[in-house]
Enzyme design. Structure first.
Site, PDB file in Angstrom:
ATOM      1  CG  HIS A 332       8.185   5.334 -41.680  1.00  0.00           C
ATOM      2  ND1 HIS A 332       8.383   6.192 -40.641  1.00  0.00           N
ATOM      3  CD2 HIS A 332       7.979   6.136 -42.777  1.00  0.00           C
ATOM      4  CE1 HIS A 332       8.300   7.441 -41.061  1.00  0.00           C
ATOM      5  NE2 HIS A 332       8.043   7.442 -42.365  1.00  0.00           N
ATOM      6  CG  HIS A 372      13.687   7.227 -34.028  1.00  0.00           C
ATOM      7  ND1 HIS A 372      14.357   8.159 -34.770  1.00  0.00           N
ATOM      8  CD2 HIS A 372      12.388   7.320 -34.381  1.00  0.00           C
ATOM      9  CE1 HIS A 372      13.495   8.803 -35.527  1.00  0.00           C
ATOM     10  NE2 HIS A 372      12.291   8.303 -35.315  1.00  0.00           N
ATOM     11  CG  ASP A 429       5.085   4.176 -34.224  1.00  0.00           C
ATOM     12  OD1 ASP A 429       4.089   4.868 -34.438  1.00  0.00           O
ATOM     13  OD2 ASP A 429       6.075   4.150 -34.967  1.00  0.00           O
TER      14      ASP A 429
END
Ligand code: ACO
Length: 512
Positions: A332, A372, A429
């Protein structure tokens, strides 16, 4: 929803278990592919597309609207049940009436990881993962990133509308005047070991704030709730910066009321002995944009934890601590830290093909920063961040040597069938770590930089949960797979268990 006693067709091709078919009444609906139905269900609020009133259907001239129901035939009993469909969703509790006999608990759904379960109605954030769309309260995230500040976005998430100038001034004033923490928090942070991870310190100290504000437990009181929300948004940067200072062995810097939210955070983190501390305004703006992009993301892992803890009416400090703990994991919010470690490990563009080969074979772990649960297209946040990275590199005057590795990974992954067929695209990210690195922020701080802005999203979701009359304490069911009742064996007769060895053998690798 009284069961209709229709006999199951004696069709040899129909499996002897509960089957699902749409009740169409006298109208015929064009069948939709399953994937399309699932997407509509995930959207929850079911944007009404097409010309018909009902999602995925069209009205026929002179025809009857299809009934928004589904008929389930339980082939174990031969009974059929008609369940209502609302917003492309059936209620799991409606399945409980499907039983083989009076002793039967009733049919349940099994959905590890909430792959196809809506746990709430929410008006905060909208994602269309197939199209790569992300909106806060209806506003596309790239427009907010372009035109708003983080505090405007925090206000929007919490209140549902963008602030007027006077509303923003008042909100900013309130936030600015709650950035200080009790002096005991300082000694608390001092107590951590010199090499404590800043995220561990943040989780612990934000949870500890619960003990400083005992009134916070009155979560149903609007005024009290709103005060804690202001405190949390205001104090997160202070706790985050102080965690950093402690890990650097540097004295704490107290907040400055003259600075903006983001600039104040950089000031508390970076100030040494400059007579006047200054950061390039473009750098402040870049961090503010990163905060906007990280502010909310509907029902992700940490938000689900925030809602889960909030559902027991625990105070928001411990709920934010729990949510931040969930964010910490490498799958995460810890992924940005993991991305940078991965890029460093790869080291040079020449090593990229071998690394990709390892990922594909399953021996090398995952390509961090890719994939994702919801986006099966380019993450819209990653697009903005990639642009932002270039601007930051221009200002700091050098590109990260790891940028080349990142670009090569992206190039290969976007053309390699393994990643393309699994719809694995760069996520938020993938590039954010490179920006933080350019700002000379150590990797340990990356998840902390995620937690600061996500606090406004968590709080908006938390308040929405508390005000939602349909919500109850979160309490999933399970399918029990253990022993039936056993007689206790005295210690002297017990044998060494093989369970531990089995568990080790079947454990998935770290990022599986
Ligand atoms: N690298 C290589 N393969 C991957 C990756 C990846 N990053 N992500 C998924 N896959 C593969 C899986 O091995 C699986 O392959 P299989 O069908 O052959 O078994 C398939 O793609 C589907 O993967 P799942 O794990 O079922 O997908 P899920 O939706 O559960 O996971 C997740 C999503 C956790 C984000 C995953 O893509 C991942 O681990 N990514 C790397 C970590 C990361 O970047 N996380 C940040 C997410 S953004 C955020 O939280 C802010």
């Amino acid at each position: 929803m009284v069961p209709r006693n229709t006999a199951a067709p004696a069709d040899a091709g129909v499996p002897r278990h509960a089957g699902v078919s749409r009740a169409l009444g006298d109208a015929v609906e064009r069948p939709r592919p399953l994937a399309q139905k699932n997407t509509a269900a995930l959207r929850g609020l079911a944007t009404r597309s097409g010309s018909g009133k009902y999602p995925g259907t069209t009205s026929r001239p002179g025809g009857t609207m299809p009934k928004e129901t589904v008929t389930i035939t339980d082939h174990r009993t031969g009974k059929s049940y008609e369940l209502p469909i609302t917003d492309g969703t059936i209620r799991a509790t409606d399945l409980r009436q499907i039983k083989v006999d009076d002793q039967d608990f009733g049919l349940m759904t099994y959905d590890p990881g909430f792959m196809n379960t809506s746990s709430c109605r929410s008006a905060i954030t909208y994602i269309d993962g197939d199209k790569g769309v992300l909106r806060y309260r209806g506003y596309p995230v790239d427009q907010l990133a372009e035109n708003a500040t983080y505090l405007e976005v925090a206000y929007l998430l919490i209140n549902g509308e963008l602030p007027t100038q006077s509303e923003l001034d008042e909100f900013t004033h309130n936030i600015t005047h709650h950035t200080f923490v009790h002096e005991n928090v300082r000694t608390f942070i001092d107590g951590f070991r010199y090499d404590a991870h800043p995220m561990g310190m943040l989780v612990a100290t934000v949870g500890a704030l619960s003990t400083f504000y005992p009134e916070a437990k009155h979560v149903m009181d609007h005024e009290i709730r709103r005060t804690q929300m202001i405190r949390l948004i205001a104090k997160m940067p202070t706790l985050a910066a102080w965690s950093y200072r402690h890990s650097m062995g540097m004295p704490f810097v107290y907040p400055s009321n003259e600075l903006s939210y983001t600039e104040n955070f950089l000031y508390m983190m970076k100030r040494i002995a400059e007579p006047k501390f200054e950061v390039h305004p473009e750098i402040v703006r870049a961090l503010d944009v990163l905060f906007i992009l990280h502010a909310d993301h509907e029902q992700n892992c940490s938000t689900n934890v925030m809602r889960g803890v909030g559902s027991s009416r625990a105070d928001p400090y411990v709920a934010v601590a729990a949510a931040a703990a969930a964010l910490y994991g490498p799958l995460h919010g810890g992924a940005n830290e993991a991305v940078l470690r991965m890029l460093r490990e790869i080291g040079s563009v020449n090593n990229v093909p071998a690394f990709i080969k390892e990922v594909k074979s399953g021996v090398g772990g995952r390509l961090m920063g890719f994939g994702h649960r919801v986006y099966k297209n380019y993450d819209p946040r990653a697009r903005v961040i990639k642009r932002l990275a270039d601007q930051v590199f221009d200002i700091v005057g050098k590109k990260s040597p790891l940028l080349g590795v990142a670009l090569e990974l992206e190039r290969i992954a976007l053309s390699d069938d393994y990643f393309v067929s699994r719809k694995l695209y760069p996520n938020v990210d993938f590039y954010s770590g490179l920006i933080y690195e350019a700002l000379r922020i150590p990797v340990d701080m990356f998840p902390v930089l995620f937690a600061i802005p996500r606090t406004s999203g968590w709080l908006a979701q938390w308040e929405e949960l508390l005000l939602d009359k349909e919500q109850k304490i979160a309490r999933p069911r399970q399918i029990y797979t253990g022993y039936g009742e056993r007689k206790l064996v005295p210690m002297s007769e017990r044998k060494r268990s093989s369970i531990t060895a089995e568990a080790v053998k079947s454990s998935p690798s770290e990022t599986d």
